[in-house]
Design an enzyme around this catalytic site. Structure first.
Site, PDB file in Angstrom:
ATOM      1  N   HIS A 195       0.765  -1.154   0.038  1.00 52.93           N
ATOM      2  CA  HIS A 195       0.101   0.058  -0.055  1.00 52.93           C
ATOM      3  C   HIS A 195       0.799   1.314  -0.045  1.00 52.93           C
ATOM      4  O   HIS A 195       0.211   2.337  -0.238  1.00 52.93           O
ATOM      5  CB  HIS A 195      -1.053   0.018   1.164  1.00 52.93           C
ATOM      6  CG  HIS A 195      -2.162  -0.986   1.226  1.00 52.93           C
ATOM      7  ND1 HIS A 195      -2.999  -1.188   0.216  1.00 52.93           N
ATOM      8  CD2 HIS A 195      -2.163  -2.105   2.025  1.00 52.93           C
ATOM      9  CE1 HIS A 195      -3.850  -2.165   0.286  1.00 52.93           C
ATOM     10  NE2 HIS A 195      -3.552  -2.767   1.465  1.00 52.93           N
ATOM     11  N   ASP A 247      -2.540 -10.558  -3.137  1.00 57.18           N
ATOM     12  CA  ASP A 247      -3.034 -10.137  -1.643  1.00 57.18           C
ATOM     13  C   ASP A 247      -4.501  -9.803  -2.024  1.00 57.18           C
ATOM     14  O   ASP A 247      -4.903  -9.216  -2.958  1.00 57.18           O
ATOM     15  CB  ASP A 247      -2.212  -8.782  -1.251  1.00 57.18           C
ATOM     16  CG  ASP A 247      -2.864  -8.417   0.216  1.00 57.18           C
ATOM     17  OD1 ASP A 247      -1.960  -8.694   1.204  1.00 57.18           O
ATOM     18  OD2 ASP A 247      -3.686  -7.891   0.579  1.00 57.18           O
ATOM     19  N   HIS A 255      -6.308  -7.306  -0.716  1.00 59.93           N
ATOM     20  CA  HIS A 255      -6.510  -5.686  -1.062  1.00 59.93           C
ATOM     21  C   HIS A 255      -5.548  -5.266  -2.096  1.00 59.93           C
ATOM     22  O   HIS A 255      -4.405  -5.652  -2.316  1.00 59.93           O
ATOM     23  CB  HIS A 255      -5.787  -4.926   0.255  1.00 59.93           C
ATOM     24  CG  HIS A 255      -6.536  -5.742   1.481  1.00 59.93           C
ATOM     25  ND1 HIS A 255      -6.138  -6.522   2.356  1.00 59.93           N
ATOM     26  CD2 HIS A 255      -7.862  -5.008   2.229  1.00 59.93           C
ATOM     27  CE1 HIS A 255      -6.720  -6.858   3.481  1.00 59.93           C
ATOM     28  NE2 HIS A 255      -8.136  -6.139   3.209  1.00 59.93           N
ATOM     29  N   ASP A 310      -4.233 -13.134   2.915  1.00 55.16           N
ATOM     30  CA  ASP A 310      -5.434 -12.621   3.209  1.00 55.16           C
ATOM     31  C   ASP A 310      -6.788 -12.909   2.521  1.00 55.16           C
ATOM     32  O   ASP A 310      -7.954 -12.599   2.619  1.00 55.16           O
ATOM     33  CB  ASP A 310      -5.665 -11.439   3.876  1.00 55.16           C
ATOM     34  CG  ASP A 310      -4.824 -10.580   2.822  1.00 55.16           C
ATOM     35  OD1 ASP A 310      -4.679  -9.135   3.149  1.00 55.16           O
ATOM     36  OD2 ASP A 310      -4.497 -10.801   1.798  1.00 55.16           O
TER      37      ASP A 310
HETATM   38  N1  LIG Z   1      -6.734  -1.100   8.253  1.00 52.98           N
HETATM   39  C1  LIG Z   1      -7.737  -1.203   7.326  1.00 52.98           C
HETATM   40  C2  LIG Z   1      -7.291  -2.577   6.441  1.00 52.98           C
HETATM   41  C3  LIG Z   1      -5.914  -2.670   6.096  1.00 52.98           C
HETATM   42  C4  LIG Z   1      -5.505  -3.886   5.185  1.00 52.98           C
HETATM   43  C5  LIG Z   1      -4.169  -4.060   5.095  1.00 52.98           C
HETATM   44  C6  LIG Z   1      -3.865  -5.245   4.244  1.00 52.98           C
HETATM   45  O1  LIG Z   1      -3.780  -6.444   4.432  1.00 52.98           O
HETATM   46  N2  LIG Z   1      -3.242  -5.116   2.797  1.00 52.98           N
HETATM   47  O2  LIG Z   1      -3.182  -5.769   2.045  1.00 52.98           O
HETATM   48 ZN   LIG Z   2      -4.278  -7.431   2.351  1.00 49.41          ZN
END
Ligand SMILES: NCCCCCC(=O)NO
Ligand SMILES: [Zn+2]
Length: 343
Positions: free
Chosen positions: A159, A195, A197, A284
């Site tokens: 991110h 991932d 996200h 995830d």
């Molecule tokens: N705190 C909000 C969710 C963060 C997602 C983190 C993640 O797993 N990104 O791939």
């Molecule tokens: Zn993630």
């Protein structure tokens, strides 16, 4: 398969503002400990510590002032008498000025962040740079002739963009490794993000470039974090037009649909014919992940690795997300053993 790992990740575990509540960050040290234990239990291969790299290597994808901010933030925070975790609380959104870097730490925290999921603690900088060094060491192994390597990075990085942190990420380990591959002589690199996200950071960093193809399979941002990137119509810009591929998928996605999207992404990579592949490996997407909404089973991660192996490319796996700590080791290492079996 060689694994690169640093104990320095234990220096970092802050809080996060989640669902309106201040709580210990979901991205916790036990994640990497569980994966390392599984690497060892399965005899995946040798485990090596990272080398030391100058922070100028991080500035190949991040701005120098952002790297400087990460390095100095904790000292600036404590210099005004604070000892608890630092968190952003105001951001330059809409018509607020994002072109002038504030001088006060409270302003800088928001200037260089996209959300409140990135605490700065006493050990964050050391842990974040060790994580980037893990990825750089893994890429150096590929450049030295290894066919594959596993960068057991923590904190994650996908991110983080050129000038902002977010979603538990500070330095974009996978992007730093991809850039290092190009600096080491490669002409083209593919960055595949599996991932749950969207890897907004990797997309943003390489969006206008054709020497790194970015592809991401993820929860549809219409209803999944990070909400404001990852749509199918984000296909790159300028020289990068056509070299960015997003595969937003609905809540409840299981292997059949996921595997189909992965097949398409792998087809794009094969046609691009890169010199190497970097995989942002988040697990995830697992059915029991506490913060995500896909339905992959542990066996599906074997299939994921095997499909990537069919690309027959030098491949660096860079650890990203995955929060079902009991199963994270099984799922992450399943990708790697599936890759080894499928190659
Ligand atoms: N705190 C909000 C969710 C963060 C997602 C983190 C993640 O797993 N990104 O791939
Ligand atoms: Zn993630």
């Amino acid at each position: 398969m060689l694994t690169i790992y640093s104990d320095a990740h234990h220096l970092h575990h802050g809080c996060e503002l989640k669902d309106g509540v201040l709580m210990p960050c979901f991205e916790q040290p036990g994640r990497a400990d569980t994966i390392l234990a599984r690497v060892r239990a399965t005899g995946l291969g040798p485990v090596a510590a990272p080398g030391e790299y100058d922070s100028v290597r991080y500035a190949r994808v991040h701005s120098p002032r952002y790297v400087r901010f990460l390095e100095r933030a904790w000292d600036e925070w404590t210099a005004i008498g604070r000892s608890h975790d630092a968190l952003p609380l105001i951001w330059p959104v809409r018509d607020l000025r994002g072109d002038i870097e504030p001088e006060f730490i409270d302003g800088k925290l928001g200037f260089y962040a996209m959300d409140a999921g990135v605490a700065i603690t006493a050990g964050t900088w050391k842990a974040a740079r060790a994580s980037a060094n893990v990825a750089l060491t893994g890429m150096d192994a590929l450049l030295a002739g290894e066919g594959s390597a596993f960068a057991l990075c923590r904190p994650p990085g996908h991110h983080a963009a050129a000038e902002y942190m977010g979603g538990y990420c500070y330095l974009n380990n996978a992007a730093i490794a991809a850039q290092s591959c190009l600096d080491g002589g490669a002409g083209k690199v593919a960055l595949l993000d599996v991932d749950y996200h969207h890897g907004n950071g990797g997309q943003s960093i390489f969006y206008q470039r054709d020497d790194v193809m970015f592809l991401s399979l993820h929860g549809d941002p219409k209803y999944s974090y990070p909400y404001f990137s990852g749509h199918r119509d984000e296909t790159g810009a300028g020289a990068g037009l056509g070299f960015n591929h997003n595969y937003p998928l609905p809540h409840g996605t299981g292997w059949p649909a996921y595997g189909e999207a992965l097949d398409h992404a792998c087809g794009q990579i094969a046609a691009y014919a890169p010199d190497a592949l970097v995989v942002s490996l988040g697990v995830d997407t697992f059915k029991d992940d506490p913060i995500s909404q896909f339905r992959l089973e542990s066996e599906d991660f074997l299939r994921l690795g095997a499909r990537i192996a069919k690309l027959d490319l030098p491949t660096l796996f860079v650890m990203e997300g995955g929060y079902m700590v009991d199963d994270i080791g099984i799922n992450a290492v399943n990708v790697l053993t599936g890759f080894q079996a499928g190659g």
